[in-house]
Design an enzyme around this catalytic site. Structure first.
Site, PDB file in Angstrom:
ATOM      1  N   THR A  73     -43.453   2.320 -47.583  1.00  0.00           N
ATOM      2  CA  THR A  73     -44.361   1.997 -48.667  1.00  0.00           C
ATOM      3  C   THR A  73     -45.447   3.056 -48.742  1.00  0.00           C
ATOM      4  OG1 THR A  73     -45.602   0.203 -49.721  1.00  0.00           O
ATOM      5  CG2 THR A  73     -45.957   0.545 -47.358  1.00  0.00           C
ATOM      6  N   TRP A  74     -46.334   2.882 -49.700  1.00  0.00           N
ATOM      7  CA  TRP A  74     -47.472   3.791 -49.879  1.00  0.00           C
ATOM      8  C   TRP A  74     -48.756   2.985 -49.778  1.00  0.00           C
ATOM      9  CZ3 TRP A  74     -51.274   3.502 -53.693  1.00  0.00           C
ATOM     10  CH2 TRP A  74     -52.140   4.605 -53.792  1.00  0.00           C
ATOM     11  N   ALA A 134     -47.305  -6.099 -51.090  1.00  0.00           N
ATOM     12  CA  ALA A 134     -46.276  -5.933 -50.062  1.00  0.00           C
ATOM     13  C   ALA A 134     -46.780  -6.515 -48.746  1.00  0.00           C
ATOM     14  CB  ALA A 134     -45.944  -4.455 -49.889  1.00  0.00           C
ATOM     15  N   GLY A 150     -42.401  -4.477 -39.270  1.00  0.00           N
ATOM     16  CA  GLY A 150     -41.143  -4.719 -39.946  1.00  0.00           C
ATOM     17  C   GLY A 150     -41.165  -4.105 -41.339  1.00  0.00           C
ATOM     18  N   CYS A 167     -40.152  -0.160 -50.255  1.00  0.00           N
ATOM     19  CA  CYS A 167     -39.608  -1.299 -49.499  1.00  0.00           C
ATOM     20  C   CYS A 167     -38.088  -1.320 -49.522  1.00  0.00           C
ATOM     21  CB  CYS A 167     -40.175  -2.623 -50.021  1.00  0.00           C
ATOM     22  SG  CYS A 167     -41.966  -2.719 -49.962  1.00  0.00           S
TER      23      CYS A 167
END
Length: 254
Positions: free
Chosen positions: A72-73, A178, A68, A209
């Site tokens: 991002t990184w 995150a 989900g 995000c």
């Protein structure tokens, strides 16, 4: 279970393959609940809800994954955890996310950083100042901040002062960790990424995000001193064990 850190950081697709292997074994009760802990080589990954306009403008490759969340990184200086846990059905996904947040909030607290939750946004956050107390950007009153009125505001096109990595200087809310998960056959996959001491400018190529009105943070940045994955790892293991093993796992109320 530790997979690799530093010079032994794990390439993303290799870790994803290992996740699938452990997931299948956990579903078959061949393994107990397991949390894979590692550091990744630099990579952008995109969850199922990622929009095209949130991806790198310069065409940097992105790995599309089945978790989900959005883009991002991952990379050096970030502690990544993949808890692979069998949960009672119907699975309470929100409760699982809250447990991960709780463990990470405890980790941050042990290093003197107050992490918290933000309603409607998963992960662990450092809260910024109230809007009326923040320093104006570019000499403009915040009443004219383009993010206030433009839902499609893109910080990458509006100068470095709006970059996600500068959120601390702007005294905005900023994300320390995150979380993005997937549950298949009642067993969790994917998990969390805690920014310990990464180069947060890596987030400036994307809309992290999918959030345009906040940024990213790290433990090192918030503390104003160097801190390493090696320092954080045993603390994270302790709190993950306490929270995940100590939780009363209940099915989702229906």
């Amino acid at each position: 279970m530790q997979l690799g850190f530093g010079a032994d950081a794990v390439e993303y697709t290799s870790a994803w393959q290992e996740q699938r292997r452990v997931h299948a074994a956990r579903f078959a009760d061949e393994l107990p609940d397991t949390c894979l802990l590692l550091e990744h080589r630099a990579v952008y990954t995109a969850g199922r809800r990622t929009s095209d306009e949130e991806r790198p403008l310069d065409g940097t490759p992105v790995v599309d994954v089945d978790r989900g969340g959005k883009i991002t990184w991952h990379g050096p200086g970030q502690l990544v955890g993949y808890p692979i846990q069998k949960l009672p059905r119907p699975v309470d996904v929100v409760a699982h996310v809250r447990r991960l947040e709780e463990a990470l909030i405890r980790v941050c607290a042990e290093f003197g950083v107050e992490g918290t939750r933000v309603e409607g946004r998963s992960g662990v956050w450092v809260l910024g100042d109230p809007v009326e107390q923040r320093t104006a950007l570019g000499g403009l009153n915040l009443d004219f901040d383009p993010r206030v009125a433009d839902e499609l505001f893109d910080p990458r096109l509006n100068g470095p002062e709006y970059a996600p990595s500068n959120a601390g200087q702007r005294r905005e809310d900023r994300k320390l960790a995150a979380i993005g998960i997937r549950v298949a056959k009642g067993v969790t996959m994917h998990g969390f990424a805690l920014n310990v001491n990464p180069d947060n400018t890596s987030f400036d190529k994307i809309v992290p995000c999918g959030i345009r009105d906040a940024g990213v943070a790290s433990l090192a940045g918030e503390l104003g001193r160097e801190i390493t994955i090696a320092e954080v790892l045993p603390v994270a293991e302790k709190h993950l064990r306490d929270v995940l093993e100590g939780a009363e796992l209940l099915p989702r109320a229906v």
